[in-house]
Design a protein around this motif. Structure first.
Motif, PDB file in Angstrom:
ATOM      1  N   ALA A 134       1.028  -1.129   0.060  1.00  4.44           N
ATOM      2  CA  ALA A 134      -0.059  -0.114   0.047  1.00  4.44           C
ATOM      3  C   ALA A 134       0.894   1.282  -0.107  1.00  4.44           C
ATOM      4  O   ALA A 134       0.406   2.359  -0.691  1.00  4.44           O
ATOM      5  CB  ALA A 134      -0.885   0.038   1.280  1.00  4.44           C
ATOM      6  N   ASP A 135       2.032   1.299   0.700  1.00  2.00           N
ATOM      7  CA  ASP A 135       2.946   2.323   0.571  1.00  2.00           C
ATOM      8  C   ASP A 135       4.307   1.822   0.202  1.00  2.00           C
ATOM      9  O   ASP A 135       5.195   1.431   0.829  1.00  2.00           O
ATOM     10  CB  ASP A 135       3.010   2.870   2.213  1.00  2.00           C
ATOM     11  CG  ASP A 135       4.070   4.296   2.212  1.00  2.00           C
ATOM     12  OD1 ASP A 135       4.751   4.492   0.954  1.00  2.00           O
ATOM     13  OD2 ASP A 135       4.082   4.671   3.162  1.00  2.00           O
ATOM     14  N   ALA A 139      -0.999   6.907  -7.507  1.00  2.62           N
ATOM     15  CA  ALA A 139      -2.281   6.890  -7.392  1.00  2.62           C
ATOM     16  C   ALA A 139      -2.965   7.501  -8.693  1.00  2.62           C
ATOM     17  O   ALA A 139      -2.567   8.408  -9.083  1.00  2.62           O
ATOM     18  CB  ALA A 139      -2.800   7.299  -6.086  1.00  2.62           C
ATOM     19  N   GLU A 140      -4.008   6.621  -9.031  1.00  2.00           N
ATOM     20  CA  GLU A 140      -4.916   7.156 -10.381  1.00  2.00           C
ATOM     21  C   GLU A 140      -3.988   7.275 -11.562  1.00  2.00           C
ATOM     22  O   GLU A 140      -4.513   7.831 -12.331  1.00  2.00           O
ATOM     23  CB  GLU A 140      -5.593   8.351  -9.957  1.00  2.00           C
ATOM     24  CG  GLU A 140      -6.341   8.233  -8.570  1.00  2.00           C
ATOM     25  CD  GLU A 140      -7.731   7.340  -8.718  1.00  2.00           C
ATOM     26  OE1 GLU A 140      -8.180   7.177  -9.785  1.00  2.00           O
ATOM     27  OE2 GLU A 140      -8.014   6.848  -7.784  1.00  2.00           O
ATOM     28  N   HIS A 196       3.140   2.799  -8.067  1.00  6.22           N
ATOM     29  CA  HIS A 196       3.325   3.776  -6.975  1.00  6.22           C
ATOM     30  C   HIS A 196       2.422   4.848  -7.188  1.00  6.22           C
ATOM     31  O   HIS A 196       1.791   5.281  -6.097  1.00  6.22           O
ATOM     32  CB  HIS A 196       4.737   4.201  -7.071  1.00  6.22           C
ATOM     33  CG  HIS A 196       4.786   5.303  -5.966  1.00  6.22           C
ATOM     34  ND1 HIS A 196       4.425   5.331  -4.730  1.00  6.22           N
ATOM     35  CD2 HIS A 196       5.472   6.489  -6.095  1.00  6.22           C
ATOM     36  CE1 HIS A 196       4.907   6.404  -4.238  1.00  6.22           C
ATOM     37  NE2 HIS A 196       5.440   7.263  -4.665  1.00  6.22           N
TER      38      HIS A 196
END
Length: 477
Positions: free
Chosen positions: A60-61, A195-196, A193
């Motif tokens: 997630a990170d 987002a979107e 990595h």
């Protein structure tokens, strides 16, 4: 012995090749963000000091994961050869205080920012517009000239490319490109990595290239790539790779080392690549810069990546020019002295030639095969006549198992519908080009009809998402 953390994700040079070269220079700890190819899984245990495959929650990170793992193993360098992990590794290196691509790595990943940067520096490229919605695309279509190319800003391997020839095609192109990016993400062929990232696109005018004004030998494509490296902020060109013509819309079919450009033409191409890379402000990384070749000496920048070329580009360079680029970059990241080429190597420096061919279910003109065929490399090797001295092999980790139906080519999915990756070594680049033409013409005739040989996992006829059961490793250019 120095320790290196190698971050593996899909795409890039074959993992087995990278592991062997890196392990010869340092103790390698592997962080596997994608499943290891079956042909590599066993050898990875002997080549690596550790192999870690994180769970979904840990990813997630991604930057924190890489930083944590690097600190745990005491890594003195962090490296990736995957397009999809470049930005995360660059940010992790910044946090760790280690040599890496640098804070500007995203400029060599996001095609929107890349083109804005080049425009600020006055570099030649197609006219473009960033788009995030169908309304943006409609507005851009009204401002640009047809035909135009819609492409995902963070994609690789010609995935989600759509040619738009008329205004009424805008809506369908937008929907199809978004669909392909969603399907590719399910297969692991997507930015890991940012987002979107799958929602970011760029549309650009299609410039007219011509190979005949640049190459004496027929059969070359109208673009080349400059392979190189940035070491402590200084760009070092290594060589030029030539191409066969792409398959519509712009799916790459074959890369050949070296490109048979005259010396003066190569110098001009390298100069443009240098200006393109310098404008991005990279620190320490491989580079792969694609340039379109036009009439009257015109050139346009296609894109630059902050990593080495994919498929077999790096192994081809080692075979032809004797340079282990992976090992040299490991040394660079570890602060060791490296003797990078003083200038781009030319065909005169080459010892033979090598090329890699992506097997797609289309003929030499780009037309679909008349029927389905099974991939079967032994049959190809035994039945396709190549030039004397030519040697053909298959890259197992980037190919479907023998007996698997060759996927139907999907123009929007690009390399997602490949069946195999073949490597050819020959006496010279012109021979590689001619052998590949022979191979492409012969494949639909010599490969067994689908169903005639016991098959591996069944591959449905349409769409990249259907390939998940038997999809080989990706080959972004």
């Amino acid at each position: 012995m120095s320790k290196v953390l190698l971050v593996h994700a899909k795409g890039g040079p074959p993992l087995g090749y990278v592991l062997n070269r890196a392990a010869a220079r340092a103790e390698v700890h592997l962080l596997a963000l994608s499943a290891l190819p079956s042909s590599v899984a066993e050898s990875a245990g002997s080549l690596c000091a550790s192999v870690v495959t994180p769970g979904e929650a840990e990813r997630a990170d991604l930057v924190s994961l890489i930083v944590s793992r690097a600190r745990a193993v005491g890594a003195e360098a962090v490296l990736t050869c995957s397009e999809y992990a470049v930005v995360a590794v660059a940010e992790a290196c910044e946090q760790l205080g280690l040599a890496g691509p640098g804070a500007a790595a995203a400029l060599a990943r996001d095609k929107r920012m890349m083109r804005r940067t080049w425009r600020q520096h006055g570099l030649p490229q197609p006219e473009f517009r960033p788009v995030a919605t169908e309304a943006d695309l409609l507005e851009a279509a009204a401002a640009l000239s047809f035909p135009m190319l819609l492409k995902a800003a963070w994609s690789a391997g010609s995935t989600a490319h759509q040619i738009i020839r008329e205004p009424h095609e805008v809506a369908a192109a937008w929907q199809r490109s978004r669909q392909v990016m969603a399907e590719s993400a399910q297969l692991g062929f997507a930015e890991l990595h940012v987002a979107e990232a799958n929602a970011h696109f760029v549309v650009e005018e299609i410039v007219t290239g011509t190979a005949s004004a640049w190459f004496e030998e027929p059969g070359w494509g109208d673009y080349v790539s400059v392979e190189g490296v940035v070491a402590d902020g200084v760009f070092h060109p290594v060589c030029l790779s030539g191409r066969m013509p792409t398959v519509e819309p712009f799916t790459e079919r074959a890369g050949i080392t070296p490109a048979l450009l005259p010396e003066e033409a190569q110098a001009r191409v390298v100069d443009l690549a240098r200006r393109a890379v310098d404008a991005l402000g990279l620190d320490n990384c491989g580079t792969h810069t694609e340039i379109k070749l036009g009439a009257d000496g015109r050139m346009w920048l296609i894109e630059t990546a902050a990593r080495f070329g994919g498929a077999m580009t790096v192994p081809q360079i080692e075979e032809v020019f004797g340079l282990d680029l992976v090992g040299m970059l490991v040394d660079q990241l570890l602060g060791r002295p490296v003797d990078w080429p003083a200038e781009a190597l030319t065909p005169e420096h080459a010892r033979g030639a090598a090329g890699s061919l992506v097997v797609l279910a289309v003929d030499g003109s780009g037309a679909a095969w008349p029927d389905r065929r099974n991939w079967d490399f032994p049959v190809v090797r035994e039945n396709v006549p190549l030039a004397a001295g030519s040697r053909l092999s298959v890259v197992a980790e980037s190919s479907l198992p023998d007996g698997t139906p060759v996927p139907v080519y999907d123009p929007a999915a690009g390399a997602n519908t490949m069946a195999a990756l073949c490597l050819l070594s020959a006496t010279d680049a012109a021979t590689v080009l001619r052998d590949f033409a022979v191979l492409i013409a012969a494949l639909p005739a010599v490969l067994p009809p689908a169903g005639s040989v016991p098959a591996g996992p069944t591959v449905p006829a349409e769409g990249p998402a259907a390939l998940s059961a038997a999809r080989p490793e990706g080959v972004p250019a």
